[in-house]
Write a protein that holds these residues in place. Sequence first.
Motif: not given
Lengths: 113, 110
Positions: A33, A47-48, A50, A53, A55-56, A97-100, B31, B33, B48, B96
């Motif tokens: 990111y 930006f991200s 992955n 790919e 994402i803007i 991604g967004r969950v970590a 979740n 964080q 988290q 993401y």
Amino acid sequence: DTAVSQTPKYLVTQMGNDKSIKCEQNLGHDTMYWYKQDSKKFLKIMFSYNNKELIINETVPNRFSPKSPDKAHLNLHINSLELGDSAVYFCASSQEGRVAEAFFGQGTRLTVV
Amino acid sequence: GQQVMQIPQYQHVQEGEDFTTYCNSSTTLSNIQWYKQRPGGHPVFLIQLVKSGEVKKQKRLTFQFGEAKKNSSLHITATQTTDVGTYFCAGPGSNYQLIWGAGTKLIIKP
């Protein structure tokens, strides 16, 4: 060993110039990111990236362009710098991604004069 | 669009007093964080929370995730000078990306 490293740490440049900020992560993460943090500390995702790919964030001017030569690098190139671009730019990475959790670089303080 | 609201923007406390920051999401989160950013530093992951009603503690820090998984709080007991910084919450958004709260700056009064 720095997990997420970005260079330079400080960048002072004149309006109209083009500059790049480099970012590398050695964590084996899939997602990287770029964030912009203004003087009020608000973190804005730019930006991200992955698995090739991109994402803007739609509010980011097209003068900003990320470039990823490989999974471990995501560089930020800025054309025609403006005074309002002055901020701290952070690179970050995460495994899922967004969950970590996100790991941040030290930041690049950009000052446009 | 999805938003995460965080209050207050600033909190001034005397050393030894408690500190609390609150986050509210416009949507249910899988979740949430929490991060801490020291002055001049970069955001560093603290914790988290995943489960509804979850409470986690790290020494003097207590983190809560609401039953509806739309709100969360961070409470620091007996603040110390080392606690100074800006605390951010963040929840998963589309693609993401994390959606970040605006942060709460903890200031210790001299």
